[in-house]
Design a protein around this motif. Structure first.
Motif, short mmCIF file in Angstrom:
data_model
loop_
_atom_site.label_atom_id
_atom_site.label_comp_id
_atom_site.label_asym_id
_atom_site.label_seq_id
_atom_site.Cartn_x
_atom_site.Cartn_y
_atom_site.Cartn_z
N PHE A 171 42.70 40.69 40.52
CA PHE A 171 43.05 39.29 40.24
C PHE A 171 43.79 39.16 38.92
N PHE A 172 43.25 39.78 37.87
CA PHE A 172 43.89 39.67 36.56
C PHE A 172 45.23 40.42 36.53
N THR A 173 45.35 41.50 37.27
CA THR A 173 46.63 42.20 37.36
C THR A 173 47.66 41.32 38.04
N TYR A 174 47.28 40.66 39.11
CA TYR A 174 48.19 39.75 39.82
C TYR A 174 48.63 38.62 38.91
N LYS A 175 47.68 38.02 38.18
CA LYS A 175 48.02 36.92 37.27
C LYS A 175 48.96 37.41 36.16
N TYR A 176 48.75 38.62 35.65
CA TYR A 176 49.60 39.15 34.59
C TYR A 176 51.01 39.43 35.10
N GLN A 205 52.54 37.96 37.52
CA GLN A 205 53.20 36.70 37.83
C GLN A 205 53.49 35.86 36.58
N SER A 206 53.02 36.28 35.42
CA SER A 206 53.20 35.48 34.21
C SER A 206 54.65 35.55 33.71
N GLN A 265 57.42 38.85 33.20
CA GLN A 265 58.73 38.83 33.85
C GLN A 265 59.84 38.91 32.80
#
Length: 91
Positions: free
Chosen positions: A38-43, A45-46, A50
């Motif tokens: 979850f935290f990897t996905y959020k990072y 997508q931040s 990008q």
């Protein structure tokens, strides 16, 4: 109560405790994997991540651009080619 019944009860108790410990450890690992994902996905997508990736990509591309343009453009060009006017002159 005979000795085999006592031995079975002790083995059953030890086995139950081992299985309980394995279950707890498995649950903790599963929560860790899900939380990390979850935290990897959020990072990823931040906007900060990008921007960091875009800066790296553009830095690499800019390093290649002078070589590409330098090899593609000729050193000397000839005279320009005369072009006929497409609209005839009236006067």
């Amino acid at each position: 109560m005979d000795i085999s019944a006592v031995a079975r009860a002790i083995c059953s108790l030890i086995m139950r405790k081992a299985l309980d410990i394995i279950t707890i450890v498995t649950g903790i690992l599963m929560l860790g994997i899900l939380g990390g994902g979850f935290f990897t996905y959020k990072y990823v997508q931040s906007p900060q991540f990008q921007k960091k990736i875009m800066d790296k990509v553009l830095g690499e591309v800019q390093g290649l651009m002078p070589d590409v343009l330098g090899n593609a453009l000729p050193d000397v060009t000839g005279k320009s080619v005369p072009v006929k006017p497409s609209i005839p002159k009236m006067f």
